[in-house]
Write a protein that holds these residues in place. Structure first.
Motif, PDB file in Angstrom:
ATOM      1  N   LEU A  55       0.808  -1.221   0.000  1.00 53.58           N
ATOM      2  CA  LEU A  55       0.000   0.000   0.000  1.00 53.58           C
ATOM      3  C   LEU A  55       0.838   1.267   0.000  1.00 53.58           C
ATOM      4  CD1 LEU A  55      -2.703  -1.153   2.562  1.00 53.58           C
ATOM      5  CD2 LEU A  55      -2.865  -1.114   0.070  1.00 53.58           C
ATOM      6  N   GLU A  56       2.123   1.100  -0.177  1.00 57.88           N
ATOM      7  CA  GLU A  56       3.041   2.223  -0.034  1.00 57.88           C
ATOM      8  C   GLU A  56       2.702   3.385  -0.964  1.00 57.88           C
ATOM      9  OE1 GLU A  56       7.883   2.990   0.064  1.00 57.88           O
ATOM     10  OE2 GLU A  56       7.059   1.097  -0.684  1.00 57.88           O
ATOM     11  N   ASN A  57       2.297   3.100  -2.170  1.00 55.65           N
ATOM     12  CA  ASN A  57       2.056   4.155  -3.157  1.00 55.65           C
ATOM     13  C   ASN A  57       0.573   4.452  -3.361  1.00 55.65           C
ATOM     14  OD1 ASN A  57       4.840   4.303  -3.661  1.00 55.65           O
ATOM     15  ND2 ASN A  57       4.699   2.605  -5.114  1.00 55.65           N
ATOM     16  N   TYR A  58      -0.222   4.082  -2.360  1.00 56.00           N
ATOM     17  CA  TYR A  58      -1.669   4.224  -2.494  1.00 56.00           C
ATOM     18  C   TYR A  58      -2.253   5.080  -1.385  1.00 56.00           C
ATOM     19  CZ  TYR A  58      -1.681   0.483  -5.944  1.00 56.00           C
ATOM     20  OH  TYR A  58      -1.472  -0.278  -7.078  1.00 56.00           O
ATOM     21  N   ALA A  59      -3.264   5.845  -1.739  1.00 54.62           N
ATOM     22  CA  ALA A  59      -4.123   6.457  -0.738  1.00 54.62           C
ATOM     23  C   ALA A  59      -5.175   5.425  -0.357  1.00 54.62           C
ATOM     24  CB  ALA A  59      -4.798   7.697  -1.301  1.00 54.62           C
ATOM     25  N   ILE A  60      -5.501   5.344   0.907  1.00 52.13           N
ATOM     26  CA  ILE A  60      -6.458   4.365   1.408  1.00 52.13           C
ATOM     27  C   ILE A  60      -7.613   5.087   2.082  1.00 52.13           C
ATOM     28  CG2 ILE A  60      -6.806   2.352   2.875  1.00 52.13           C
ATOM     29  CD1 ILE A  60      -4.802   1.944   0.613  1.00 52.13           C
ATOM     30  N   GLY A  61      -8.798   4.645   1.768  1.00 54.42           N
ATOM     31  CA  GLY A  61      -9.983   5.227   2.389  1.00 54.42           C
ATOM     32  C   GLY A  61     -10.821   4.169   3.076  1.00 54.42           C
ATOM     33  N   TRP A  62     -11.496   4.577   4.129  1.00 54.05           N
ATOM     34  CA  TRP A  62     -12.502   3.740   4.789  1.00 54.05           C
ATOM     35  C   TRP A  62     -13.864   4.379   4.541  1.00 54.05           C
ATOM     36  CZ3 TRP A  62     -12.136  -0.988   6.852  1.00 54.05           C
ATOM     37  CH2 TRP A  62     -10.877  -1.465   7.241  1.00 54.05           C
TER      38      TRP A  62
ATOM     39  N   SER B 176     -12.898   7.922   6.722  1.00 57.35           N
ATOM     40  CA  SER B 176     -11.554   8.417   6.947  1.00 57.35           C
ATOM     41  C   SER B 176     -10.669   7.984   5.791  1.00 57.35           C
ATOM     42  CB  SER B 176     -10.993   7.859   8.268  1.00 57.35           C
ATOM     43  OG  SER B 176      -9.681   8.342   8.507  1.00 57.35           O
ATOM     44  N   CYS B 177      -9.566   8.693   5.609  1.00 60.50           N
ATOM     45  CA  CYS B 177      -8.601   8.286   4.586  1.00 60.50           C
ATOM     46  C   CYS B 177      -7.207   8.721   5.005  1.00 60.50           C
ATOM     47  CB  CYS B 177      -8.964   8.849   3.210  1.00 60.50           C
ATOM     48  SG  CYS B 177      -8.931  10.636   3.076  1.00 60.50           S
ATOM     49  N   ILE B 178      -6.222   8.082   4.400  1.00 63.44           N
ATOM     50  CA  ILE B 178      -4.828   8.416   4.658  1.00 63.44           C
ATOM     51  C   ILE B 178      -4.099   8.470   3.327  1.00 63.44           C
ATOM     52  CG2 ILE B 178      -4.220   5.975   5.086  1.00 63.44           C
ATOM     53  CD1 ILE B 178      -2.222   7.068   7.226  1.00 63.44           C
ATOM     54  N   SER B 179      -3.377   9.542   3.124  1.00 60.40           N
ATOM     55  CA  SER B 179      -2.698   9.729   1.842  1.00 60.40           C
ATOM     56  C   SER B 179      -1.419   8.913   1.797  1.00 60.40           C
ATOM     57  CB  SER B 179      -2.378  11.202   1.630  1.00 60.40           C
ATOM     58  OG  SER B 179      -1.297  11.603   2.459  1.00 60.40           O
ATOM     59  N   ARG B 180      -0.819   8.916   0.657  1.00 63.37           N
ATOM     60  CA  ARG B 180       0.426   8.186   0.463  1.00 63.37           C
ATOM     61  C   ARG B 180       1.505   8.646   1.439  1.00 63.37           C
ATOM     62  NH1 ARG B 180       3.843   8.110  -5.252  1.00 63.37           N
ATOM     63  NH2 ARG B 180       5.703   7.087  -4.413  1.00 63.37           N
TER      64      ARG B 180
ATOM     65  N   PHE C  47       1.326  12.506  -4.851  1.00 66.17           N
ATOM     66  CA  PHE C  47       1.374  12.877  -3.435  1.00 66.17           C
ATOM     67  C   PHE C  47       0.245  13.853  -3.080  1.00 66.17           C
ATOM     68  CE2 PHE C  47       5.304  10.759  -2.600  1.00 66.17           C
ATOM     69  CZ  PHE C  47       5.984  10.796  -3.806  1.00 66.17           C
ATOM     70  N   ARG C  48      -0.944  13.523  -3.535  1.00 63.24           N
ATOM     71  CA  ARG C  48      -2.088  14.380  -3.286  1.00 63.24           C
ATOM     72  C   ARG C  48      -2.719  14.085  -1.926  1.00 63.24           C
ATOM     73  NH1 ARG C  48      -5.272  12.293  -8.401  1.00 63.24           N
ATOM     74  NH2 ARG C  48      -4.399  10.408  -7.474  1.00 63.24           N
ATOM     75  N   PRO C  49      -3.447  15.033  -1.367  1.00 61.65           N
ATOM     76  CA  PRO C  49      -4.242  14.721  -0.176  1.00 61.65           C
ATOM     77  C   PRO C  49      -5.308  13.680  -0.526  1.00 61.65           C
ATOM     78  CG  PRO C  49      -4.066  17.088  -0.511  1.00 61.65           C
ATOM     79  CD  PRO C  49      -3.560  16.435  -1.749  1.00 61.65           C
TER      80      PRO C  49
END
Length: 125
Positions: A29-36, A49-53, A103-105
Motif C-alpha cells: 500500500l506504499e504508493n496508495y491512498a487508502i480510504g474507509w 476516513s482516509c490516509i494519503s500516500r 502525493f495528493r491529499p
C-alpha cells in the motif's frame, strides 16, 4: 490481482472500541491512498476516513476525535481504530485504495479504484 481484505468487524457495545484492518494482497500500500467507507442499512455509502500516500489523514465530522486511521510500517495493512463507538456507527465498513503518483491529499469520495468486500460492525447493547 490486487485485492483488499477487511477484518476485525463484529459486535461491540456502545462506548466500546474496535479495530478494523485492511490488508492488501498482491501489492503493498506504499504508493496508495487508502480510504474507509461505510454503508448503514437504507443509507448511501459515506466516507469515514482516509490516509494519503505520505500519511496525511482526513476524517468525516461524525467520527473526528473517535476514529484513527493508520498504516503499519510494512505498508501492507491500514487500520481504523474505532473508539467511543455509537449505535449510529453500525454499518458495513469498506476499505478502498487508489494509486497516487502525485502525493495528493486523500479524499472521502468514491473515486477509489480498488475496494474490499466489507466488514460488518454492529454497535449494540
Amino acid at each position: 490481482q490486487l485485492q483488499l481484505v477487511e477484518s476485525g468487524g463484529g459486535l461491540v457495545q456502545p462506548g466500546g472500541s474496535l479495530r478494523l484492518s485492511c490488508e492488501a494482497s498482491g501489492f503493498t500500500l506504499e504508493n496508495y491512498a487508502i480510504g474507509w467507507f461505510r454503508q448503514a442499512p437504507g443509507k448511501e455509502r459515506e466516507g469515514v476516513s482516509c490516509i494519503s500516500r505520505i500519511g496525511i489523514t482526513n476524517y468525516a465530522s461524525a467520527v473526528l476525535g473517535r476514529f484513527t486511521i493508520s498504516r503499519d510500517k510494512a505498508k501492507t495493512t491500514v487500520y481504523l481504530q474505532m473508539n467511543s463507538v455509537k449505535p449510529e456507527d453500525t454499518a458495513v465498513y469498506y476499505c478502498a485504495a487508489d494509486k497516487d503518483s502525485e502525493f495528493r491529499p486523500c479524499v472521502l469520495k468514491e473515486s477509489y479504484t480498488y475496494w474490499g468486500q466489507g466488514a460488518q460492525v454492529t454497535v449494540s447493547s
